[in-house]
Design a protein around this motif. Structure first.
Motif, mmCIF file in Angstrom:
data_model
loop_
_atom_site.group_PDB
_atom_site.id
_atom_site.type_symbol
_atom_site.label_atom_id
_atom_site.label_comp_id
_atom_site.label_asym_id
_atom_site.label_seq_id
_atom_site.Cartn_x
_atom_site.Cartn_y
_atom_site.Cartn_z
ATOM 1 N N VAL A 106 0.868 -1.180 0.000
ATOM 2 C CA VAL A 106 0.000 0.000 0.000
ATOM 3 C C VAL A 106 0.906 1.232 0.000
ATOM 4 N N GLY A 107 0.827 2.022 -1.048
ATOM 5 C CA GLY A 107 1.655 3.235 -1.151
ATOM 6 C C GLY A 107 1.154 4.292 -0.182
ATOM 7 N N LEU A 108 2.074 4.901 0.577
ATOM 8 C CA LEU A 108 1.688 5.902 1.582
ATOM 9 C C LEU A 108 2.246 7.297 1.293
ATOM 10 N N LYS A 109 3.488 7.362 0.841
ATOM 11 C CA LYS A 109 4.142 8.661 0.598
ATOM 12 C C LYS A 109 5.088 8.525 -0.577
ATOM 13 N N GLY A 110 5.369 9.646 -1.195
ATOM 14 C CA GLY A 110 6.406 9.688 -2.221
ATOM 15 C C GLY A 110 5.974 9.059 -3.530
ATOM 16 N N LYS A 111 6.985 8.783 -4.332
ATOM 17 C CA LYS A 111 6.708 8.384 -5.721
ATOM 18 C C LYS A 111 7.757 7.366 -6.148
ATOM 19 N N GLY A 112 7.290 6.270 -6.648
ATOM 20 C CA GLY A 112 8.254 5.267 -7.095
ATOM 21 C C GLY A 112 7.611 4.182 -7.906
ATOM 22 N N MET A 113 8.273 3.057 -7.873
ATOM 23 C CA MET A 113 7.888 1.977 -8.758
ATOM 24 C C MET A 113 8.103 0.639 -8.072
ATOM 25 N N LEU A 114 7.301 -0.317 -8.468
ATOM 26 C CA LEU A 114 7.494 -1.689 -8.001
ATOM 27 C C LEU A 114 7.857 -2.516 -9.231
ATOM 28 N N LEU A 115 9.000 -3.175 -9.124
ATOM 29 C CA LEU A 115 9.481 -4.015 -10.215
ATOM 30 C C LEU A 115 9.279 -5.464 -9.807
ATOM 31 N N LEU A 116 8.630 -6.233 -10.665
ATOM 32 C CA LEU A 116 8.343 -7.638 -10.351
ATOM 33 C C LEU A 116 8.945 -8.525 -11.430
ATOM 34 N N VAL A 123 9.183 -9.627 -16.659
ATOM 35 C CA VAL A 123 9.221 -8.442 -15.800
ATOM 36 C C VAL A 123 7.952 -7.608 -15.958
ATOM 37 N N VAL A 124 7.443 -7.122 -14.838
ATOM 38 C CA VAL A 124 6.305 -6.199 -14.836
ATOM 39 C C VAL A 124 6.690 -5.039 -13.937
ATOM 40 N N HIS A 125 6.347 -3.820 -14.336
ATOM 41 C CA HIS A 125 6.582 -2.690 -13.432
ATOM 42 C C HIS A 125 5.292 -1.915 -13.226
ATOM 43 N N GLY A 182 17.956 12.367 -18.735
ATOM 44 C CA GLY A 182 17.367 13.673 -19.079
ATOM 45 C C GLY A 182 16.381 14.148 -18.034
ATOM 46 N N GLY A 183 16.689 13.879 -16.759
ATOM 47 C CA GLY A 183 15.844 14.355 -15.662
ATOM 48 C C GLY A 183 14.622 13.491 -15.412
ATOM 49 N N LYS A 184 14.493 12.405 -16.165
ATOM 50 C CA LYS A 184 13.296 11.546 -16.021
ATOM 51 C C LYS A 184 13.697 10.133 -15.642
ATOM 52 N N SER A 185 12.806 9.450 -14.901
ATOM 53 C CA SER A 185 13.082 8.047 -14.594
ATOM 54 C C SER A 185 12.750 7.201 -15.821
ATOM 55 N N THR A 186 13.664 6.327 -16.160
ATOM 56 C CA THR A 186 13.517 5.507 -17.367
ATOM 57 C C THR A 186 13.844 4.063 -17.038
ATOM 58 N N LEU A 187 13.018 3.178 -17.545
ATOM 59 C CA LEU A 187 13.248 1.749 -17.347
ATOM 60 C C LEU A 187 14.085 1.240 -18.519
ATOM 61 N N ILE A 188 15.228 0.648 -18.200
ATOM 62 C CA ILE A 188 16.077 0.144 -19.284
ATOM 63 C C ILE A 188 16.410 -1.331 -19.025
#
Ligand code: F6R
Ligand code: ZN
Length: 195
Positions: A106-116, A123-125, A182-188
């Protein structure tokens, strides 16, 4: 282990400002040195440690139940913002040692990602931020990544006998990485960062 005779109901109060439970049983602190070998840029890690810098990457506030079928443990993770080279801070990531166990974040604060990721490398994100509830089915390794500027906080609810298998994921790594470009989060794909 057998379930205690009659487990007692209880309530957990999360601090509205931080998301951290007001009462917990155990606090784990994971520093950069605990994540040696997990990030791609080893030189960055070793250089930082050699300069005497060993920042906290994340903390886990645990409310565990005794390991038994039918019981849930709770844990609140605070993942700090930051990067190792271009890679955002993340949790080690693990499969559950008891394979047929699932989990809810359960997300509570902030910003991110879950990688499975499955054992076969599928892979699923999924985004993980305040208001997101993510279901992690059995047999999916899971790692969280903080792509934001502030702390990322989430609550995990999982069978108390699930356990953690860190070794397998440490050996194989995740097939995807989350980096800043370039200032952005990128999945590679993982190898594309290798020099
Ligand atoms: C429990 C669970 C979380 C993590 C925590 C730290 O099954 O998934 O409580 O344990 O977010 O991550 P790891 O365990 O990968 O270091
Ligand atoms: Zn888990």
């Amino acid at each position: 282990m057998k379930m205690p005779k009659l487990p007692k109901p209880f309530q957990v109060v999360l601090d509205p400002k931080t998301g951290i439970p007001r009462r917990y049983e155990r606090k784990l602190v994971r520093r950069l040195s605990d994540l040696r070998g997990f990030f791609l840029d080893n030189e960055f890690v070793e250089g930082k440690l050699a300069r005497g810098k060993n920042p906290i990457i994340y903390e886990v506030y645990e409310i565990p139940q005794s390991p038994s079928e039918g019981l849930f443990s709770l844990a609140c993770t605070v993942l700090h913002p930051g990067k190792v080279g271009r890679e955002y801070y993340f949790t080690k990531g693990h499969f559950h040692a008891k394979e047929p166990t699932s989990e809810v974040y359960v997300g509570l604060k902030g910003k991110g990602m879950l990688l499975l990721q499955t054992r076969k490398g599928m892979v699923v994100h999924l985004p993980l931020e305040a208001g997101n509830v993510v279901y992690i089915p059995p047999r999916w390794a899971h790692r969280t990544i903080n792509t934001g500027k502030g702390k990322m906080v989430f609550l995990a609810i999982y069978p108390s006998d699930a356990g953690h298998d860190y070794e397998r994921i440490k050996k194989s790594g995740f097939a995807k990485l989350v980096v800043e470009r370039g200032g952005k989060s990128t999945l590679i794909s993982s190898p594309s960062l290798k020099k």
